[in-house]
Design a protein around this motif. Sequence first.
Motif, PDB file in Angstrom:
ATOM      1  N   SER A 272       1.319  -1.176   0.113  1.00  0.00           N
ATOM      2  CA  SER A 272       0.423   0.411   0.153  1.00  0.00           C
ATOM      3  C   SER A 272       0.528   0.720  -0.160  1.00  0.00           C
ATOM      4  O   SER A 272       2.045   0.833   0.327  1.00  0.00           O
ATOM      5  N   PRO A 273       0.693   2.322  -0.385  1.00  0.00           N
ATOM      6  CA  PRO A 273       1.283   3.283  -0.270  1.00  0.00           C
ATOM      7  C   PRO A 273       0.461   4.566   0.435  1.00  0.00           C
ATOM      8  O   PRO A 273      -0.311   4.159   1.364  1.00  0.00           O
ATOM      9  N   LEU A 274       1.432   5.085   0.959  1.00  0.00           N
ATOM     10  CA  LEU A 274       1.430   6.370   1.792  1.00  0.00           C
ATOM     11  C   LEU A 274       0.681   7.625   1.266  1.00  0.00           C
ATOM     12  O   LEU A 274       0.990   8.103   0.396  1.00  0.00           O
ATOM     13  N   LEU A 275      -0.539   8.165   1.769  1.00  0.00           N
ATOM     14  CA  LEU A 275      -1.278   8.943   1.515  1.00  0.00           C
ATOM     15  C   LEU A 275      -1.206  10.148   2.461  1.00  0.00           C
ATOM     16  O   LEU A 275      -1.198   9.541   4.073  1.00  0.00           O
ATOM     17  N   SER A 276      -0.977  11.832   2.395  1.00  0.00           N
ATOM     18  CA  SER A 276      -0.348  12.948   2.848  1.00  0.00           C
ATOM     19  C   SER A 276      -1.289  13.507   2.573  1.00  0.00           C
ATOM     20  O   SER A 276      -1.922  13.877   0.860  1.00  0.00           O
ATOM     21  N   VAL A 277      -2.321  14.149   2.825  1.00  0.00           N
ATOM     22  CA  VAL A 277      -2.763  15.641   2.665  1.00  0.00           C
ATOM     23  C   VAL A 277      -2.145  17.416   3.411  1.00  0.00           C
ATOM     24  O   VAL A 277      -1.563  17.395   4.357  1.00  0.00           O
ATOM     25  N   GLU A 278      -2.529  18.047   2.670  1.00  0.00           N
ATOM     26  CA  GLU A 278      -2.537  19.360   3.103  1.00  0.00           C
ATOM     27  C   GLU A 278      -3.708  20.475   3.510  1.00  0.00           C
ATOM     28  O   GLU A 278      -4.320  20.793   2.292  1.00  0.00           O
ATOM     29  N   PRO A 279      -4.426  20.764   4.596  1.00  0.00           N
ATOM     30  CA  PRO A 279      -3.709  20.649   5.440  1.00  0.00           C
ATOM     31  C   PRO A 279      -3.292  19.285   6.538  1.00  0.00           C
ATOM     32  O   PRO A 279      -4.416  18.633   6.079  1.00  0.00           O
ATOM     33  N   PRO A 280      -2.517  19.702   6.711  1.00  0.00           N
ATOM     34  CA  PRO A 280      -2.277  17.953   7.616  1.00  0.00           C
ATOM     35  C   PRO A 280      -3.647  17.999   8.555  1.00  0.00           C
ATOM     36  O   PRO A 280      -3.992  16.576   8.710  1.00  0.00           O
ATOM     37  N   SER A 281      -4.375  18.599   9.376  1.00  0.00           N
ATOM     38  CA  SER A 281      -5.521  18.303  10.205  1.00  0.00           C
ATOM     39  C   SER A 281      -6.893  17.770   9.615  1.00  0.00           C
ATOM     40  O   SER A 281      -6.871  17.381  10.213  1.00  0.00           O
ATOM     41  N   GLY A 282      -6.582  18.197   7.710  1.00  0.00           N
ATOM     42  CA  GLY A 282      -7.922  17.478   7.400  1.00  0.00           C
ATOM     43  C   GLY A 282      -8.753  18.345   7.818  1.00  0.00           C
ATOM     44  O   GLY A 282      -9.988  17.816   7.204  1.00  0.00           O
ATOM     45  N   GLN A 283      -8.864  19.915   8.864  1.00  0.00           N
ATOM     46  CA  GLN A 283     -10.244  20.478   8.436  1.00  0.00           C
ATOM     47  C   GLN A 283     -10.078  21.338   7.463  1.00  0.00           C
ATOM     48  O   GLN A 283      -8.811  22.414   7.298  1.00  0.00           O
TER      49      GLN A 283
ATOM     50  N   HIS B 148      -1.580  13.849  -1.087  1.00  0.00           N
ATOM     51  CA  HIS B 148       0.308  13.001  -2.144  1.00  0.00           C
ATOM     52  C   HIS B 148       0.623  11.934  -1.832  1.00  0.00           C
ATOM     53  O   HIS B 148       0.281  10.972  -0.480  1.00  0.00           O
ATOM     54  N   CYS B 149       0.123  10.847  -2.674  1.00  0.00           N
ATOM     55  CA  CYS B 149       0.145   9.672  -3.017  1.00  0.00           C
ATOM     56  C   CYS B 149       1.575   8.755  -3.417  1.00  0.00           C
ATOM     57  O   CYS B 149       2.258   9.038  -4.415  1.00  0.00           O
ATOM     58  N   THR B 150       1.720   8.730  -2.204  1.00  0.00           N
ATOM     59  CA  THR B 150       3.507   8.017  -2.481  1.00  0.00           C
ATOM     60  C   THR B 150       3.630   6.379  -2.376  1.00  0.00           C
ATOM     61  O   THR B 150       3.074   6.061  -1.169  1.00  0.00           O
ATOM     62  N   SER B 151       4.119   5.746  -3.240  1.00  0.00           N
ATOM     63  CA  SER B 151       4.850   4.227  -3.058  1.00  0.00           C
ATOM     64  C   SER B 151       5.473   3.969  -2.969  1.00  0.00           C
ATOM     65  O   SER B 151       6.535   4.519  -3.135  1.00  0.00           O
ATOM     66  N   PRO B 152       5.689   3.345  -2.071  1.00  0.00           N
ATOM     67  CA  PRO B 152       6.825   2.214  -1.547  1.00  0.00           C
ATOM     68  C   PRO B 152       7.613   1.932  -2.271  1.00  0.00           C
ATOM     69  O   PRO B 152       7.353   1.546  -2.813  1.00  0.00           O
ATOM     70  N   PRO B 153       8.778   1.188  -1.843  1.00  0.00           N
ATOM     71  CA  PRO B 153      10.080   0.780  -2.058  1.00  0.00           C
ATOM     72  C   PRO B 153      10.078  -0.428  -2.731  1.00  0.00           C
ATOM     73  O   PRO B 153       9.138  -1.128  -2.196  1.00  0.00           O
ATOM     74  N   SER B 154      10.064  -0.606  -4.526  1.00  0.00           N
ATOM     75  CA  SER B 154       9.377  -2.287  -4.902  1.00  0.00           C
ATOM     76  C   SER B 154      10.009  -3.162  -4.730  1.00  0.00           C
ATOM     77  O   SER B 154      11.951  -2.970  -5.364  1.00  0.00           O
ATOM     78  N   GLN B 155       9.748  -4.199  -3.666  1.00  0.00           N
ATOM     79  CA  GLN B 155      10.966  -5.238  -4.382  1.00  0.00           C
ATOM     80  C   GLN B 155      10.998  -6.355  -5.962  1.00  0.00           C
ATOM     81  O   GLN B 155      11.747  -6.579  -5.805  1.00  0.00           O
TER      82      GLN B 155
END
Length: 450
Positions: free
Chosen positions: A134-145, A155-162
């Motif tokens: 699974s990727p990592l999802l972050s949002v701006e503003p961080p509080s989500g309000q 921002h959807c960031t994918s992890p390093p793939s094996q």
Amino acid sequence: MLVYRYNLSLWILAVLTRYLQLWDVACSESIPPAPLLTLTSSVETAVQCKLVMVCRAPEGHGGTLFRLNRVKELVANVTFQTERQQAHFTLQMKDPSAQNDLYCCLYQNGQGKYSHYSPYLNLDRQVSPQFPPSPLLSVEPPSGQVRHGQMLSFHCTSPPSQHNLKPEAFLLLRTAKSTGGSMVHAQASLVSRSSAPTGAFSLGPVREAEGGSYTCLYQVTVAQQGLVNSTVSCPVLITVTEVLPAPTLSLDNQKGEWVLTCSGSPSYPGARFYLYRSGSANPEATRVAPLTRHRALFALSSLPPQESGVLEGYQCQYSVLLGTEWSHSERTQTLNVPGVTEQIPFSSSSSTEQTGFDWPLVLGVLSALVLFLTAVAIMGVTMWRKVKAVLQEKRKREVSQLWAKRQQSDHVVDLTLKRISITSQDWGMEERTEEMSRRSHSTFGRTPFY
């Protein structure tokens, strides 16, 4: 005879065998076919592990009740008003070793008949190329309000793939707000698709209906499988609030005590007010205004003591319950307050409390009184003139009526003629009477006057 009995026994045995076969077929046809249990997504992080499985009935079949079992233990069930072909189950895995257990499901159709159990599904903790991590999802503003009309940045960031798999696209998904008490996985809707390698999404200006839970995933191309979706990311909750006008914060002296007055919008009486120290995330004090007022007072004596001669900054904010969501206003600008409040010069409001006279109020009352008396005088003069004009008009009408009556009485003449019969004797008598009358007039005419 023996041959006849032997043939009869073979015939009865054949009939009985055929009957049992038909009965077995009829019984098997009355039981709905087994469903299929599949794993649609999994989120494995250090914080939580969530699995989403789908129990799907064969084509042409459906159920009003779906059950999910771990080996023989009932884990969850889902009920519907009408027959559905599939049901989603979301499991929160507290023990990572529980993922190695066997899971199966079954369903009950509208006639109340249960289906066969599905084949067991073995959940392996190791990630395979079929389900990339699974990727990592972050949002701006961080509080989500976010307020109504603002912008959101994901921002959807994918992890390093094996397996040296490069993401070809990122998908941003949104689900409805959770109602609680249900293990059914809400159907996610596609919000945006990005082919950029960073997985950046921009959403807005947002509306109240766009609040909810957001997740993302990415797509990779796997050999012999084609384009494959990764497991979804951890959800991010977005709350959209209404725009509230910013409040004002002032320092006043009321009855010899210094207070901080936080005034909100008059359109939202009875709001909840918060007082913050500058740079602090937690409020120092909270007040709820009465239902008829839109401001709150914070006495400095009730706040933690300050160092002498040190400026302390304060900010305030208020919140209003609109429907089922709390809407928050922005914080005010920082108001610096000295540590020793006695050194603060009195404002106009405090000086009025000391002298006892509020000159602006007195002048306002006098001006209102003068205007009132002037208006009363003008109305009195106007009414007096109108009454005088009415009396004069009435007097003129009476005089004219009186003269009209006098004129009518002076010009009345009685023209009634009487019939008189005169004889010859009367005619002679009348002549003698006239003669005597002339003589008498002549006699009196010569009488001297004394």
